[in-house]
Design a protein around this motif. Structure first.
Motif, PDB file in Angstrom:
ATOM      1  N   VAL A 198       0.830  -1.201   0.000  1.00  0.00           N
ATOM      2  CA  VAL A 198       0.000   0.000   0.000  1.00  0.00           C
ATOM      3  C   VAL A 198       0.868   1.256   0.000  1.00  0.00           C
TER       4      VAL A 198
ATOM      5  N   GLU B 225       0.941   4.174  -2.734  1.00  0.00           N
ATOM      6  CA  GLU B 225       0.810   5.590  -2.379  1.00  0.00           C
ATOM      7  C   GLU B 225       1.985   6.389  -2.923  1.00  0.00           C
TER       8      GLU B 225
ATOM      9  N   LEU C 154       5.027  13.696   2.836  1.00  0.00           N
ATOM     10  CA  LEU C 154       3.701  13.284   2.384  1.00  0.00           C
ATOM     11  C   LEU C 154       3.334  11.906   2.914  1.00  0.00           C
TER      12      LEU C 154
ATOM     13  N   GLY D 218      -4.506   5.570  16.326  1.00  0.00           N
ATOM     14  CA  GLY D 218      -5.401   5.711  15.189  1.00  0.00           C
ATOM     15  C   GLY D 218      -4.969   6.812  14.244  1.00  0.00           C
ATOM     16  N   SER D 219      -3.763   7.335  14.426  1.00  0.00           N
ATOM     17  CA  SER D 219      -3.298   8.363  13.487  1.00  0.00           C
ATOM     18  C   SER D 219      -2.787   7.675  12.213  1.00  0.00           C
ATOM     19  N   THR D 220      -2.474   8.466  11.225  1.00  0.00           N
ATOM     20  CA  THR D 220      -2.132   7.880   9.929  1.00  0.00           C
ATOM     21  C   THR D 220      -0.694   8.193   9.583  1.00  0.00           C
ATOM     22  N   ASN D 221      -0.218   7.563   8.544  1.00  0.00           N
ATOM     23  CA  ASN D 221       1.123   7.927   8.116  1.00  0.00           C
ATOM     24  C   ASN D 221       1.126   8.742   6.825  1.00  0.00           C
ATOM     25  N   VAL D 222      -0.010   9.427   6.607  1.00  0.00           N
ATOM     26  CA  VAL D 222      -0.029  10.343   5.477  1.00  0.00           C
ATOM     27  C   VAL D 222      -0.092  11.758   6.028  1.00  0.00           C
ATOM     28  N   GLY D 223       0.811  12.607   5.525  1.00  0.00           N
ATOM     29  CA  GLY D 223       0.861  13.977   6.018  1.00  0.00           C
ATOM     30  C   GLY D 223      -0.417  14.725   5.673  1.00  0.00           C
ATOM     31  N   GLU D 224      -0.837  15.605   6.582  1.00  0.00           N
ATOM     32  CA  GLU D 224      -2.069  16.355   6.353  1.00  0.00           C
ATOM     33  C   GLU D 224      -1.767  17.690   5.697  1.00  0.00           C
ATOM     34  N   GLN D 225      -0.539  18.079   5.744  1.00  0.00           N
ATOM     35  CA  GLN D 225      -0.183  19.419   5.277  1.00  0.00           C
ATOM     36  C   GLN D 225       0.434  19.359   3.898  1.00  0.00           C
TER      37      GLN D 225
END
Lengths: 916, 418
Positions: free
Chosen positions: B107, B111, B133, B149-156
């Motif tokens: 995945v 990405e 990213l 529950g956080s993600t490894n995709v940057g939000e900014q």
């Protein structure tokens, strides 16, 4: 793509997880779905469930769902509509990353229905305040164009995209250029990338600041620009040169392309020119220390560069030496370049290397290395002796394939330097038995035959080959036949039996027509006139040329304009590519211009424009002559296929051109003038105005005299200085026209002097279909520069004298030709009776085969043969008292297996004979 | 532009595919497999393969073929460079680039590929930006993500993406500020039978590891910049300054990067650090051959030669070898005919040698080809070309960073013909 099926249980499980309330579980489920998708499993059944996960504020989950959507929307268009709302909403999101992501993904959903909804959000994003969004939107236009080109044009996105070239952000500029370049590829004439000094300046500024990939797009775009003069050219070169030190090899090669192209315009005595040449070498050498795949592409391009400008890399021979663990594709390319760079100065080193390579393991490479030694001998005369001794050393190794290759190249060396190295023949003969490849056997037989008088047992050697004559390949058989005939002519007393044996083997026991024909010819020659036979068979052969493998100059020029592309890897013009051909324009190196007032050069970005010889009064002329030529008035059945019709139009175009070229004889002139004499009367047209050729004006015309096509040239020197060293060359053309000799300008042409030269043409040159068919592109060189122009020759030049067909053959052929190949048209207002017409036509090699009178109509059956062997048959109907003729023509391409373009010839013929 | 990507393993299976435009059927790879079958060695597959409707451009790394499919005219180098960038990124993210690693992180791979190309146009290929990213997977992060529950995709939006210095993010902070530079030179050489040099050239790189707070502006100067006449720079280097003053001036990316690579060509004299004495002979009619090899140091500027490894592809006729190394270990693979001798360090007082006999196929004629000897070695604390960094200065920030320079010489393609 789907090779696996996911079992129903698995799908069911995933479905449940996707609909779970827990975010984390949902995300894991989507990940599993994506993972299955990537390995090619079909998970499209989960479409609605996955799309349901889309409305989330979790960016990763959103991205994952988008990934899925892009893959499956095509197969589930109705479902994909469900996603549209979310996209539109996301395009308004305060976070630019989300806006960009939405517009990016929408473009990837290749469903027509969705594209309509895409337009508004895209328009907004193209004007977004955030450059990240703008640059993403620029690419989206290209995506959309790929799906629905019309929509993009209608919505005016192309104009917005053009505006983005002036964007303040370099990344946006680069992406706009990339998108426009891609769109332009499918619209070759759209002039999307309208390059002018202002936009060039913007691109050059963006070049310094954008990413490496953006630099490639911009450089490739710059390469299409045609600078106005050498100063502009130099300033662009100066700003591009720093790119040669970029770490990305694609940037380097694109920069090399721009420089190679623009330096063409720089005067050679300029200091900067020399500096630039020096700067080009190191980056090219550096490319060779990269990964092998990069090396390969670099080497293919370097191969072009060393042919165009050998001076750049002439001191860098060593970097092309082969390492034993280079991949084979790199080795072979390096070898090729080594030969191209070989010169007297470095030949010793090169030979030592080649000899080393000839002992390697890889057979292909070893063979090529041995051949390379032969090519060196032919290229560098001083090295020939050393090459021969190297080859002899290799023959001593007795490695079978090495020996065979060596013999093949030694034959070439003999042909280049006759009577010099015959002492080695004895050594060669020792290896006769080990030769099992046709090429090597044929080479050896040639050597024995050619030097039969110096080989005592030549007859025995050749006889030994004769035993298995029928098992040999054609190549060997033909060579053996010739060699034995040579032997017989040199030593007639002892070899009579042998020659009889081979002649009977060739003529009586062989199925091969080539072999039989050659056998019969020899037989007759020998039996009727042995002296003539000697003259023919033992005639002095032309020396083989130094470099037979050089790329032809016009192709090389085009390829230089395409450095770094697939074309440069395959060494074929882009038009030769199946898929790419739709959008390709021929590129030419710009010509050198001294001052800006000459105007832009037609080369550069566009096709070379021929000096136009077709004035617009074409129609007027038709009226004057009252020849109803375009479109043809068809009496009788119209040509059945539309393709045919098109051919006809083309042809007529061709016919009109020649008409226009001729002076306008009064309409009431007394009957037909034979075409070729009328050609003699043609006023020469100006093919190359002095403006475009630094003072050299060329005008000319064509004529056919005594079976030879003549190009009559008038050269005028309108410059202030003396012109010398004239030479001429033709591009490949439809009928293989080529100069039969050099351009005979013996004395220098002083200012304001005019001379007339007649250049005989042969029709055995390389053939390529031109548009129009009778177009001829010519390059003329003098001490000042090389100039290009194109002109058109009257097709009747190509009618040969032996175009009279036998009656029986004519009849049979006429019947055999399918109806679709027939076409008719009328010629009006020709006050001649059929006999007079027939006589006139005969003078232009249009022969009347038969005449028949039916109901007051004279029917003339005529044949024409073109220089390339295509027959054209015609029927001319003349009604006494009626000035209108009907011509119906059939061409024999079906029977002669000739070129497809022959239908076009037909019309020209009939148009032109009634020209007066 | 780049249409699709297929990843093919050494046994010829496609284990990952990614399409940036419409989906191209897997069957297009059949043309690649054909070429693969024709090639004698895996690395001999030609990098550009035409098919009726597409072109396949491939690179081979870590025994995986990365096959890109293109449909229109695209510069092949562009594609090849990009593919290498993909491999570098995978390696950077997963530590290794193997089929297993890619499958485990499928995945993230997807990405990444999606971020790297858009519609076939490169989007973000700088590792700094990508890492903002999409965070690289680490065991710790996986655990933390599962718990929080956080993600490894940057939000900014990655900050570097559009700035004038796209390679550096803003707001970098370190407690220890350090800048280390490695000058690594590889010598490629071909030495002929008699020991004289046919070609020798040096490929050098300066790799940097810069962990500095804020927006530092560095200048690096050399004692002998004249050596560098053929250089390729990281985009951060100000070219004008180099042209004018021969000084490297740049705002560095954060973390590891290659500052420049250079090439010292065969035009200059290149010192050869080791010599080889060899005697490999086969006699006609005998089923034995002699093998003798001795290594010794030559122009090493007083530094020791270490990690010496010799290998040689012996002729096919050699059945086995019976050799005695004076130091280190040697192996001979009777199937591939590859002789490997792990020498270790060269002691100038007692030169390492490998001597003995080779047994040949009885009755076979003596082999035609001469084996080439491949040598690997390292020399610490010295750059063969003599390149020396003069000083490193930092502007724009107040703190004092730790600075360090290391030199090393390695053998690249160092071949001795026999």
């Amino acid at each position: 793509m789907l090779c696996f099926h996911v079992c129903a249980g698995e799908i069911f499980e995933l479905k449940a997880e996707l609909n779970s309330d827990k975010k984390e579980k949902k995300k894991e489920a989507v990940k599993k779905v994506i993972a299955s998708m990537t390995v090619g499993k079909d998970v499209s059944a989960l479409f609605p469930d996955v799309v349901n996960c889309m409305q989330t504020d979790n960016l990763e989950l959103k991205k994952l769902v988008y990934l899925y959507l892009m893959n499956y929307a095509k197969s589930q268009p109705d479902m994909a509509i469900m996603a549209v709302n979310t996209f539109v909403k996301d395009c308004e999101d305060p976070n630019p990353l989300i806006r960009a992501l939405a517009v990016r993904t929408m473009g990837c959903i290749r469903v027509d229905k969705i594209t309509e909804y895409l337009c508004e959000p895209l328009r907004k994003c193209l004007k977004d305040e955030d450059p990240y969004v703008r640059k993403t939107a620029a690419v989206c236009v290209a995506k959309l164009h790929d799906i629905n080109a019309q929509l993009v044009e209608d919505q005016g996105f192309l104009d917005t995209l053009k505006d983005l070239i002036s964007d303040s952000n370099p990344m946006v500029v680069a992406n706009a250029v990339a998108a426009l370049s891609e769109i332009a590829e499918s619209h070759p004439n759209s002039n999307l990338l309208d390059l002018n000094p202002q936009s060039i300046n913007k691109l050059l500024t963006a070049l310094n600041e954008c990413t490496e990939w953006g630099q490639i797009f911009i450089l490739d775009c710059l390469a299409n620009y045609a600078p106005r003069d050498d100063r502009e050219s130099q300033s662009i070169c100066e700003r591009v040169t720093p790119r040669l030190s970029h770490a990305n090899s694609a940037v380097v090669l694109s920069a090399v392309k721009v420089l190679m192209k623009f330096m063409e315009m720089l005067p050679k005595d300029l200091d900067y020119y020399g500096t630039l040449l020096k700067k080009l070498a190191p980056p090219l050498v550096t490319l060779l220390s990269a990964e092998p795949e990069l090396q390969y592409v670099a080497l293919r391009n370097i191969n072009l560069i060393v042919q165009k400008r050998p001076e750049i890399l002439k001191h860098e021979m060593k970097v092309f030496f082969v390492k034993y663990n280079d991949p084979i594709y790199v080795k072979l390319e390096k070898l090729d370049i080594m030969i191209r760079l070989a010169s007297q100065a470095n030949i010793a080193q090169v030979l030592a290397e080649l000899k080393e390579y000839a002992t390697e393991v890889d057979v292909d490479f070893v063979r090529k290395a041995v051949r390379a030694i032969g090519r060196c001998a032919i290229k560098v005369e001083q090295s020939a002796e050393r090459c021969v001794s190297t080859l002899l050393d290799l023959i001593q190794t007795k490695v079978n394939y090495v020996v065979q290759e060596a013999i093949v190249v030694i034959k070439d060396i003999f042909r280049k330097y006759p009577n010099k190295y015959e002492s080695v023949i004895a050594t060669l003969c020792e290896n006769l038995d080990s030769l099992d490849e046709p090429e090597a056997r044929a080479a050896m037989i040639w050597i024995v035959g050619e030097y039969a008088e110096r080989i005592d047992n030549a007859d025995e050697l050749l006889e030994s080959f004769l035993e298995g004559f029928h098992d040999e390949s054609t190549q060997v058989q033909l060579q053996l036949l010739t060699a034995i005939v040579k032997l017989f002519l040199k030593k007639p007393t002892e070899t009579q039996e042998l020659v009889q044996q081979v002649l009977s083997l060739a003529t009586q026991d062989s199925d091969n027509p080539d072999l039989r024909d050659r056998g019969y010819i020899y037989w007759r020659l020998l039996s009727t006139d042995p002296v003539a036979a000697k003259e023919v068979v033992l005639a002095e052969k032309p020396l083989i040329s130094e470099e037979t493998d050089l790329i032809e100059p016009t192709l090389l020029e085009e390829l230089i304009c395409h450095i770094g592309t697939l074309a440069s890897v395959y060494h074929k013009p882009p038009s030769a590519f199946v898929e790419g051909s739709r959008g390709v324009m021929h590129k030419r190196l710009p010509a050198r211009t001294g001052s800006p007032d000459v105007g832009t050069i037609a080369g550069g970005s566009g096709t070379e424009t021929a000096p136009s010889i077709i004035p617009s009064q074409g129609d007027l002329l038709g009226d004057l002559l009252n020849l109803d030529l375009a479109p043809p008035t068809t009496t009788g059945p119209p040509p059945p296929t539309s393709g045919m019709q098109m051919g006809g139009m083309d042809l007529l175009g061709g016919g009109l051109d020649s008409l226009v070229g001729s002076p306008m004889p009064p309409r009431h002139a007394s009957g037909l003038v034979p075409w070729h004499s009328s050609v003699d009367d043609l006023c020469p047209q100006v093919w190359l105005p002095a403006m475009k050729a630094k003072g050299l004006e060329i005008s000319g015309t064509f004529a056919r005299r005594a079976g030879v096509i003549q190009m009559e040239l008038t050269l005028t020197n309108k410059a202030m200085s003396v012109m010398t060293d004239f030479a001429i060359q033709f591009n490949r053309n439809s009928f293989g026209l080529a100069p039969a000799g050099p351009l005979q300008v013996l004395s220098p042409l002083s200012p304001n002097q005019t001379i007339e030269v007649s250049l005989p043409l042969s029709t055995v040159g390389p053939v390529m279909k031109m548009e129009p068919l009778n177009n001829l592109q010519v390059a003329v060189k003098n001490n000042i520069d090389v100039f290009y122009f194109s002109c058109q020759y009257p097709i009747s030049m190509l009618f040969v004298e032996d175009g009279k067909m036998e009656r029986q053959v004519f009849l049979a052929t006429w019947k055999d030709i399918p109806n679709e190949n027939e076409s008719q048209f009328q010629i009006k207002d020709c006050h001649l009776n059929s006999d007079a017409a027939s006589n006139k036509l005969q003078a232009s090699n249009i022969f009347t085969i038969a005449k028949r009178t039916v109901e007051g109509q004279d029917m003339l059956y005529m044949s024409i043969k073109l220089s390339n062997g295509i027959w054209v048959l015609a029927e001319l109907r003349v009604q006494t008292g009626n000035p209108n003729y009907t011509v119906s023509t059939e061409d024999g391409w079906g029977t002669t297996g000739g070129a497809v373009d022959s239908p076009s010839c037909v019309y020209v013929v009939c148009g032109s004979c009634y020209e007066v | 532009m780049i249409h699709s990507l297929f990843l093919v393993n050494s046994s010829g299976d496609i284990f990952l595919e990614k399409h940036w435009k419409s989906v191209v059927s897997r069957s297009v790879c059949d043309y690649f497999f054909e070429a693969q079958e024709r090639a004698s060695e895996p690395e001999n597959v030609p990098p550009v393969i035409p098919t009726p409707h597409h072109y396949l451009i491939s690179v081979l790394r870590h025994r995986i073929y990365f096959v890109a499919v293109i449909q229109s005219e695209v510069p092949p180098l562009f594609v090849i460079e990009f593919l290498h960038r993909v491999v570098d990124t995978f390696q950077d993210y997963f530590g290794v680039c193997t089929e297993a690693a890619i499958k485990d992180n499928v995945v993230v791979v997807y990405e990444l590929l999606e971020e790297m190309l858009d519609n076939g146009f490169p989007l973000a290929t700088e590792s700094n930006i990508l890492k903002e990213l999409i965070k690289p997977p680490t065991i710790l992060r996986t655990v933390v993500n599962t718990i929080t529950g956080s993600t490894n995709v940057g939000e900014q939006l990655p900050t570097g993406q559009l700035s004038v210095v796209p390679w550096r993010r803003t707001g970098v902070k370190y407690t220890n500020n350090e800048a280390y530079f490695d000058v690594v030179e590889e010598i490629d050489a071909i030495i002929d039978k008699s020991g004289s040099t046919i070609t020798a050239e040096i490929q050098g790189v300066i790799d940097a590891c810069v962990k500095l707070t804020g927006m530092p502006d560095l200048t690096l100067s050399f004692m002998n910049p004249r050596l560098l006449d053929d250089v390729s720079f990281h985009p951060c280097v100000r070219f004008k300054r180099w042209e004018a003053e021969r000084i490297l001036s740049f705002i560095p990316p954060d973390g590891n990067f290659r500052l420049l690579s250079y090439h010292v060509s065969s035009q200059n004299l290149v010192a050869i650090p080791v010599y080889v004495k060899h005697n490999i002979t086969f006699r006609e009619g005998s089923s034995q051959g002699r093998f003798e090899l001795t290594l010794g140091p030559k122009q090493t500027m007083g530094k020791g030669v270490e990690a010496v490894l010799v290998n040689s592809q012996l002729p096919r006729g050699v059945l086995n070898t019976n050799l005695n190394p004076s130091q280190g270990t040697y192996t001979f693979d009777p199937v591939t005919k590859l002789l490997t001798w792990d020498v270790g360090k060269i002691n100038p007082q007692k030169l390492p040698s490998l001597k003995g006999s080779m047994s040949l196929q009885a009755g076979a004629s003596k082999p035609d080809e001469n084996p080439t000897i491949n040598i690997q070695f390292k020399i610490q604390q010295s750059a063969l070309s003599g390149l020396k960094v003069n000083r490193l200065d930092m502007y724009g920030e107040k703190y004092k960073p730790f600075k360090g320079i290391k030199y090393m010489t390695k053998a690249g393609k160092f071949q001795v013909r026999t």
